[in-house]
Write a protein that holds these residues in place. Sequence first.
Motif, PDB file in Angstrom:
ATOM      1  N   SER A 188     -22.984 -71.047 -35.518  1.00 55.14           N
ATOM      2  CA  SER A 188     -22.791 -70.226 -36.935  1.00 55.14           C
ATOM      3  C   SER A 188     -22.462 -68.907 -36.662  1.00 55.14           C
ATOM      4  N   GLU A 189     -22.264 -68.363 -37.773  1.00 54.08           N
ATOM      5  CA  GLU A 189     -22.228 -66.822 -37.805  1.00 54.08           C
ATOM      6  C   GLU A 189     -23.515 -66.390 -37.074  1.00 54.08           C
ATOM      7  N   SER A 190     -23.261 -65.226 -36.347  1.00 55.45           N
ATOM      8  CA  SER A 190     -24.637 -64.685 -35.821  1.00 55.45           C
ATOM      9  C   SER A 190     -25.515 -64.249 -36.880  1.00 55.45           C
ATOM     10  N   PRO A 191     -26.691 -64.416 -36.443  1.00 53.27           N
ATOM     11  CA  PRO A 191     -27.722 -63.561 -37.329  1.00 53.27           C
ATOM     12  C   PRO A 191     -27.587 -62.074 -37.264  1.00 53.27           C
ATOM     13  N   GLN A 192     -28.008 -61.340 -38.316  1.00 51.94           N
ATOM     14  CA  GLN A 192     -27.828 -59.900 -38.153  1.00 51.94           C
ATOM     15  C   GLN A 192     -28.728 -59.466 -37.349  1.00 51.94           C
ATOM     16  N   MET A 193     -29.893 -60.011 -36.713  1.00 54.41           N
ATOM     17  CA  MET A 193     -30.528 -59.646 -35.812  1.00 54.41           C
ATOM     18  C   MET A 193     -29.603 -59.505 -34.379  1.00 54.41           C
ATOM     19  N   LEU A 194     -28.865 -60.508 -34.261  1.00 54.48           N
ATOM     20  CA  LEU A 194     -28.181 -60.545 -32.948  1.00 54.48           C
ATOM     21  C   LEU A 194     -26.913 -59.614 -32.771  1.00 54.48           C
ATOM     22  N   LYS A 195     -26.320 -59.406 -34.106  1.00 51.34           N
ATOM     23  CA  LYS A 195     -25.376 -58.556 -34.406  1.00 51.34           C
ATOM     24  C   LYS A 195     -25.905 -56.860 -34.170  1.00 51.34           C
ATOM     25  N   GLY A 196     -26.878 -56.941 -34.751  1.00 48.61           N
ATOM     26  CA  GLY A 196     -27.422 -55.333 -34.630  1.00 48.61           C
ATOM     27  C   GLY A 196     -27.915 -54.973 -33.104  1.00 48.61           C
ATOM     28  N   ARG A 197     -28.362 -55.917 -32.320  1.00 44.75           N
ATOM     29  CA  ARG A 197     -28.647 -55.866 -30.945  1.00 44.75           C
ATOM     30  C   ARG A 197     -27.610 -55.746 -30.292  1.00 44.75           C
ATOM     31  N   MET A 198     -26.382 -56.490 -30.556  1.00 45.55           N
ATOM     32  CA  MET A 198     -25.229 -56.590 -29.810  1.00 45.55           C
ATOM     33  C   MET A 198     -24.629 -54.838 -29.800  1.00 45.55           C
TER      34      MET A 198
END
Length: 233
Positions: free
Chosen positions: A29-39
Amino acid sequence: MKASMKSSIFQIDEFIKIGINHYTKFVISESPQMLKGRMQLFQEHLFFDLQDKELTDYEGIKEWRALWKKFGADPGRYRPAMEAMMRRIRNQNYLQPLNSGVDLNNFFSLQYEIPVGLYDLSHVESDIHIELGVSDTTYTGINGRENNLQGILTIQDTIGPFGSPFVDSLRTAVSEQTVDALQVFFLKPSMSIEAAEQLVTAAGKMFTQVNGGNFSSVILSKEQVQANFPTIS
């Protein structure tokens, strides 16, 4: 499903290793905010790091460029996937979120400094094997171009090639409809079998923490040129 490598590859470099994770029953699905922020944070750190370092200072890039030459391909023209991403980041052309499968795959590739591919198994037929591409080994890639893979490792099924450490095919691209996938890690040749097993297991745990589902792992090497994936429920 069985995965195998052509034994002739090890005559070129006996230390080549390929890690594979098989994922089932997950949800992309759409990446969770945790993954977006980490990336995003990881890319920003890489950008500043790249201002003081050459790309070949990264061991993964150095090793894979050396392999490219051994296989007979030009690393200046056909770059390993993680090097192409790092060049983008060096120019502040950061990778944008796509989905929780692709974003994690890109994160693993940058973190481990190796090419990593993720493939939708609903578009793969039969067992897979890894071999060097020849003059007529081609496919349409996710870059929108017809790519020639001569002198580059390729992942193939009975239909033909669908993956490589250079660019992956459009045929097996992962989407939010994907529920059965294969993730291939083109590991550093210098890595030990034990370290390789730890890497693919850690990646599998993170992938299933984000996307749910189950996974099983195999490592292909000179000591084990083929392996069957264990049944996972």
